[in-house]
Design an enzyme around this catalytic site. Structure first.
Site, mmCIF file in Angstrom:
data_model
loop_
_atom_site.group_PDB
_atom_site.id
_atom_site.type_symbol
_atom_site.label_atom_id
_atom_site.label_comp_id
_atom_site.label_asym_id
_atom_site.label_seq_id
_atom_site.Cartn_x
_atom_site.Cartn_y
_atom_site.Cartn_z
ATOM 1 N N LYS A 186 0.823 -1.221 0.000
ATOM 2 C CA LYS A 186 0.000 0.000 0.000
ATOM 3 C C LYS A 186 0.858 1.273 0.000
ATOM 4 C CE LYS A 186 -3.941 -2.170 2.279
ATOM 5 N NZ LYS A 186 -4.996 -2.087 3.283
ATOM 6 N N ASP A 231 -10.267 1.913 2.365
ATOM 7 C CA ASP A 231 -10.370 1.299 3.703
ATOM 8 C C ASP A 231 -11.018 2.262 4.692
ATOM 9 O OD1 ASP A 231 -9.228 -1.195 3.138
ATOM 10 O OD2 ASP A 231 -7.187 -0.429 3.402
#
Ligand code: NAP
Length: 506
Positions: free
Chosen positions: A293, A332
């Site tokens: 990420k 997220d």
């Protein structure tokens, strides 16, 4: 003459030890939807006679490949060349039969169906891959090369070859799964599909059922868009199941594949560069998971990423435009806070001034804390390693403390971002009691769906939010960013719940 099947064949390798076993396995393969079978004669306990061969090849309208792979090429046949080649020549006399002959055999067989010329590299990717494929093409009707890529970037080379000649170019192993699935987009001659898990003839081979149901084999065509999830490890990711099911339900012409990519910016960047060098792949998006990420944010650059994703330091969603422009998002954090707000019946702005205890200070906590603070909540971070909690608290303007201490008496919302209580340690709970003030408890763990913490919260009369709510939300957001359509949320949720129920035996 190059055989030109109408569409890429799903070929099931038959690896039984007896002739009867081979015939039974062929019937099962056809019943499950294989278009063709490959008789791996080298798996038989006894060398087959011409009569055995006739028994296996009899009565088949279905195309069959006959392969008698020697040890030197990764097979099991350890005998002399002459009887091996004699049997392959005999197989070539049957209608609808293709014969696989290794590149290093200095003869050319006459085969009624077509001659496959093959080369296998179980240790790496041949330097001269393009030249090798050209040599194989010239030496037979169907070239076949199987190699072992270091990462998915190298696996993409299979498509460079298939664009030139619609033979078979397969990247083996977990990093090469995409080459097997996306082969149909490029009109490959065939791809290999195992009858069932563990029965494949090469590493990384999905089963017939996985091709058909998970990867939507029947709907892949030349214009199919490609998506994937990049991470390490990736085998247990639910993202391929959830996104492929969503594409199917919404009739989106797309396929989604796992991309096992070794840790580090180097492997990540190489894959991204390799994708961008091949605009004809129609690659439109990536989900990004651990440990990439941060690499995704660095590669795309802050200017082309969502503001809060930059603040969090993590991008989990990459969108690639038809012109090749990249965009980075983080789904997220909205996934988490929207699940929370839905349970509370409030909008995001309604989080302002609410008191939240966040347990944990890792990656998930960081995304949730950043979002909570962005919308004005008051946050206390409690973590096993207090220093980590303090650092996060300093960065986002929160208070910090140790995990295990009683949660401050005023927390209205408790969010678990530790892995305490996750499968298989389902008896564990990160807190000893839930404060009187608490109205909502959110556990980011999704396996099990109801953790000890959530069971306790439910008994205490609190509203609960599960990790499944969050997981489904982040996938829904990715789908909507990519397709600009409405995601089939119910279908996506069912996939997740079914998978979790199946894998944990609930
Ligand atoms: P991470 O960065 O490795 O952080 C793990 C956190 O758990 C740290 O705070 C760590 O404390 C704590 N921890 C781990 N084992 C512990 C133990 N035995 N006792 C006390 N604390 C412990 O992992 P992450 O990516 O943030 O993931 C954390 C959780 O979030 C996982 O359960 C994951 O399933 C969940 N998650 C869910 C979703 C979803 O979509 N639902 C998405 C992402 C993550 P220390 O700092 O002391 O090591």
């Amino acid at each position: 003459m190059t055989p030109n099947p109408r569409t890429t064949m799903l070929i099931c390798p038959l690896t039984a030890h007896t002739v009867e076993g081979m015939i039974a396995m062929r019937e099962q393969a056809l019943a499950r939807g294989a278009d063709a079978v490959e008789f791996r004669l080298d798996f038989l306990d006894e060398p087959p006679s011409p009569q055995d061969l006739a028994a296996m090849l009899a009565g088949g309208d279905t195309p069959a490949i006959v392969t008698y792979r020697p040890v030197r090429e990764g097979g099991k046949y350890a005998g002399d060349e002459r009887p091996r080649l004699a049997l392959l020549a005999h197989a070539g006399e049957f209608p609808n039969v293709f014969v696989d002959l290794e590149q290093d055999v200095p003869v050319r067989l006459d085969v009624r169906g077509g001659l496959i010329r093959s080369r296998h590299d179980f240790n790496g990717c041949p330097q001269d891959l393009d030249n090798l494929f050209a040599v194989l093409s010239a030496a037979g009707d169907v070239p076949k090369v199987a190699f072992t890529p270091a990462g998915p970037d190298e696996a993409l080379r299979a498509f460079d070859l298939l664009r030139q000649t619609p033979g078979m170019a397969l990247a083996m192993g977990e990093a090469g799964v995409l080459s097997r699935v996306v082969a149909k987009k490029f009109g490959a001659f065939g791809t290999f599909a195992a009858l069932s898990a563990g029965e494949g003839s090469a590493p990384g081979q999905p089963t017939i059922e996985e091709f058909k149901t998970l990867y939507r084999w029947d709907s892949i065509g030349p214009r199919t868009a490609v998506y994937g999830v990049i991470g390490h490890p990736i085998a247990h990711s639910m993202s391929p199941a959830i996104h492929n099911a969503a594409f199917a339900a919404a009739s989106v012409d797309a396929v989604y594949v796992p991309l096992l990519t070794p840790p580090g910016a180097g492997p990540f960047n190489r894959f991204m560069d390799a994708l961008r060098e091949r605009p004809w792949l129609d690659w439109r998006g990536l989900s990004v998971t651990i440990p990439h990420k941060e690499n995704a944010l660095a590669y795309i650059g802050a200017a082309r990423c969502d503001e809060l994703a930059v603040r969090i330091g993590a991008v989990n969603t990459i969108t690639i435009s038809p012109e090749g422009d990249l965009r980075g998002d983080n789904t997220d954090y909205p996934a988490a806070i929207d699940a929370l707000c839905a349970a509370m019946g409030i909008a995001r702005a309604g989080l302002s001034g609410r008191s939240v205890a966040v347990l944990g200070a890792g990656g998930a906590a960081r995304a949730i804390v950043a979002a909570l603070r962005h919308y004005g909540a008051r946050v206390a971070i409690l973590n096993r390693t207090v220093r980590r909690a303090e650092l996060l608290a300093e960065e986002f303007g929160c208070t910090a403390g140790p995990l295990g201490a009683a949660i401050g008496g005023e927390a209205e919302i408790v969010i678990n971002c530790t892995s305490i209580g996750m499968h298989p340690n389902t008896g564990e709970c990160p807190v000893t009691s839930i404060p009187e003030s608490t109205k909502v408890v959110f556990d980011t763990i999704y396996n099990p769906i109801e953790t000890q913490l959530l069971a306790r919260a439910r008994r205490a009369g609190c509203a609960t939010v599960t990790g499944v709510d969050m997981f489904v939300n982040q996938a829904v957001a990715q789908f909507e960013i990519w397709t600009k359509g409405i995601a089939p949320r119910g279908v996506m949720r069912n996939v997740v719940v079914r998978r979790l129920t199946h894998t944990t035996g609930h």
